[in-house]
Write a protein that holds these residues in place. Structure first.
Motif, PDB file in Angstrom:
ATOM      1  N   PHE A  23       0.845  -1.274  -0.180  1.00  0.00           N
ATOM      2  CA  PHE A  23      -0.187   0.076   0.067  1.00  0.00           C
ATOM      3  C   PHE A  23       0.983   1.300  -0.190  1.00  0.00           C
ATOM      4  O   PHE A  23       0.521   2.317   0.346  1.00  0.00           O
ATOM      5  N   VAL A  25       1.533   3.773  -1.712  1.00  0.00           N
ATOM      6  CA  VAL A  25       0.840   4.423  -2.867  1.00  0.00           C
ATOM      7  C   VAL A  25       1.018   6.035  -2.767  1.00  0.00           C
ATOM      8  O   VAL A  25       1.484   6.256  -1.746  1.00  0.00           O
ATOM      9  N   VAL A  32      -5.044   9.415  -1.171  1.00  0.00           N
ATOM     10  CA  VAL A  32      -4.611   8.739  -2.007  1.00  0.00           C
ATOM     11  C   VAL A  32      -4.600   9.263  -3.530  1.00  0.00           C
ATOM     12  O   VAL A  32      -5.828   9.445  -3.891  1.00  0.00           O
ATOM     13  N   ASP A  34      -3.543   7.840  -6.243  1.00  0.00           N
ATOM     14  CA  ASP A  34      -3.528   6.562  -7.282  1.00  0.00           C
ATOM     15  C   ASP A  34      -3.779   5.398  -6.518  1.00  0.00           C
ATOM     16  O   ASP A  34      -2.912   4.969  -5.644  1.00  0.00           O
ATOM     17  N   ASP A  35      -4.728   4.949  -7.020  1.00  0.00           N
ATOM     18  CA  ASP A  35      -5.244   3.632  -6.147  1.00  0.00           C
ATOM     19  C   ASP A  35      -4.955   2.327  -6.633  1.00  0.00           C
ATOM     20  O   ASP A  35      -5.508   1.137  -6.271  1.00  0.00           O
ATOM     21  N   LEU A  38      -4.093  -0.408  -4.120  1.00  0.00           N
ATOM     22  CA  LEU A  38      -5.278  -0.749  -3.378  1.00  0.00           C
ATOM     23  C   LEU A  38      -6.155  -2.080  -4.053  1.00  0.00           C
ATOM     24  O   LEU A  38      -6.669  -2.897  -3.752  1.00  0.00           O
ATOM     25  N   ARG A  39      -6.372  -1.446  -5.506  1.00  0.00           N
ATOM     26  CA  ARG A  39      -7.134  -2.490  -6.436  1.00  0.00           C
ATOM     27  C   ARG A  39      -6.437  -3.831  -6.440  1.00  0.00           C
ATOM     28  O   ARG A  39      -7.038  -4.955  -6.614  1.00  0.00           O
ATOM     29  N   ILE A  78      -5.604   5.366   4.037  1.00  0.00           N
ATOM     30  CA  ILE A  78      -5.855   4.267   3.085  1.00  0.00           C
ATOM     31  C   ILE A  78      -7.277   3.637   3.450  1.00  0.00           C
ATOM     32  O   ILE A  78      -7.903   3.091   2.587  1.00  0.00           O
ATOM     33  N   PRO A  81     -10.298   5.093   1.167  1.00  0.00           N
ATOM     34  CA  PRO A  81     -10.570   4.490  -0.313  1.00  0.00           C
ATOM     35  C   PRO A  81     -10.644   2.890  -0.550  1.00  0.00           C
ATOM     36  O   PRO A  81     -11.280   2.689  -1.411  1.00  0.00           O
ATOM     37  N   LEU A  82     -10.078   2.280   0.382  1.00  0.00           N
ATOM     38  CA  LEU A  82     -10.104   0.795   0.587  1.00  0.00           C
ATOM     39  C   LEU A  82     -11.408   0.277   0.788  1.00  0.00           C
ATOM     40  O   LEU A  82     -11.891  -0.562   0.295  1.00  0.00           O
ATOM     41  N   LEU A  85     -13.685   0.704  -2.284  1.00  0.00           N
ATOM     42  CA  LEU A  85     -13.239  -0.210  -3.251  1.00  0.00           C
ATOM     43  C   LEU A  85     -13.887  -1.575  -2.804  1.00  0.00           C
ATOM     44  O   LEU A  85     -14.388  -2.252  -3.849  1.00  0.00           O
TER      45      LEU A  85
END
Ligand code: ADP
Ligand code: MG
Length: 399
Positions: A23, A25, A32, A34-35, A38-39, A78, A81-82, A85
């Protein structure tokens, strides 16, 4: 595969998995930007959940806090955004001496996800202190490493803990190792390497390993100038490591010995100003150059020859651009070779694996990163693997 993957786990799991992810990132002002990374972690998390994991505890490092708690290097940004997702709220463990992370990890159920604060806040993470490895092992029942990009470091969260808990390769780790094996471990021949970039000095081990393994190796970029110079060709005022002349000759001799055919530039694109659209001309190698002349790209004859070899190759491994691809038109050779590689790959004739910092940018610039068989964003770990080194984080999964 010489190690266990998530396919070796059988449902219903009923366990908590400790998963090492990447992570690290890009972040700006605690957000964040650019994820992608994470993806990349999602398939492993989801697979563990579908197998019936009670808890998924995520371990990751961020930046270089050097064993101290540095607020700006917290992984907390994180969480949001996590969660978005994953479509589920992710917990966060501060992991302080007063409230160690296992207190948050021990009661997870129903596939709950818990992100643990930056592993590098522990001084013993980077020294692979057994106490810190034990601290991480306490967080669950099995260990899953899904961070190939951190596997070249023997740290407590990448190596030590793998010897304490039953260890498995995560989905992204498995994908990466499978691709790398197809490129250099057990490749279909003929095999072709392309190595470019700025300097020979940073890629000595890589070149030595590749000439011992590949059928063809094309050398481009600034480093090709050192090889041209070593053979007595004029390189004018180009980037060139003249002190590495003998090293370049040694690599050429090693290639001949190992039956690896080297492709060095046959022609070059020369300019005098380091800027986009600088006035330029194409010269065959051996043409006289002045001190003001700088080689910024491989010429069209070189690209033709490279594509001819690529057309006969079954496997391509690529690191480093063939020219100063950031400044058009000196991106021409890199873009042409990348497009040809993409075409060959799409038509099923070529397995193409590429990686390295600027290589990913160059393939994106050419618009073909998605058409390669695999593009590694692992950076240092990818390069060490290309150098033939054992990656401690991978080796620990084999044990
Ligand atoms: P990578 O990150 O892909 O492993 P490097 O970091 O070694 O590769 O090199 C990439 C850089 O090399 C790019 O910024 C590119 O502009 C530069 N480069 C390529 N060809 C030349 C050249 N002929 N002269 C100077 N720099 C070059
Ligand atoms: Mg680079």
């Amino acid at each position: 595969m010489p190690f266990k993957t998530l396919d070796d786990l059988t449902a219903p799991l009923g366990l908590t998995a400790v998963v090492r992810v990447d992570f690290n990132v890009p972040m700006e002002n605690g957000r964040v930007t650019d994820d992608t990374r994470l993806r990349v972690a999602l398939p492993t998390i989801r697979k563990l959940q579908s197998l019936g994991a009670e808890g998924v505890v995520l371990l990751a490092h961020f930046d270089r806090p050097k064993g101290r708690r540095v607020a700006e290097m917290s992984l907390k940004p994180i969480v949001e955004p996590l969660s978005a997702l994953l479509g589920q709220s992710v917990g966060f463990a501060e992991d302080t001496p007063d409230h160690p992370a296992y207190l948050d990890a021990e009661n997870l159920s129903g596939g709950a996800v818990l992100l643990v604060e930056n592993t590098r806040f522990h001084a013993g993470e980077e020294t692979n202190d057994p106490k810190v490895a034990e601290h991480f092992a306490q967080l669950g029942d099995i260990y899953v490493n899904d961070a190939f990009s951190a596997a070249h470091r023997a740290h407590a969260s990448t190596e030590g803990v793998a010897h304490i808990l039953p260890a498995y390769a995560g989905e992204s780790m498995r994908r990466e190792l499978t691709a790398l094996d197809a490129a250099l471990g057990n490749p279909q021949r003929p095999t072709l390497g392309i190595v470019g970039g700025s300097k020979v000095s940073t890629k000595l081990d890589l070149l030595k390993n590749l000439v011992s393994k590949l059928d063809y190796l094309a050398i481009g970029g600034g480093m090709a100038n050192t090889f041209l110079f070593a053979q007595g060709y004029d390189v004018g005022g180009s980037l060139c490591e003249k002190d590495l002349k003998d090293t370049a000759l040694e690599i050429m001799a090693a290639a001949a010995q190992a039956d690896c055919r080297l492709l060095l530039p046959l022609d070059v694109v020369v300019a005098q100003e380091f800027k986009a659209n600088a006035a330029n001309r194409t010269e065959d190698i051996g043409a006289p150059l002045t001190d003001a002349d700088k080689i910024f790209d491989a010429g069209p004859r070189t690209v033709d020859e490279l594509c001819k070899i690529m057309a006969s190759a079954k496997t391509l491994i690529w690191n480093g651009p063939l020219g100063v691809f950031e400044l058009p038109p000196f991106d021409a050779a890199t873009v042409a070779a990348a497009k040809f590689a993409a075409q060959q790959t799409k038509s099923g004739k070529l397995v193409a694996v590429a990686g390295g910092g600027d290589t990913v940018a160059a393939l994106n610039h050419a618009g073909v990163a998605d058409d390669m068989t695999f593009v590694s964003t692992a950076g240092g770990a990818f390069l060490e693997w290309m150098e033939g080194k054992v990656l401690p984080g991978v080796a620990a999964l084999e044990a």
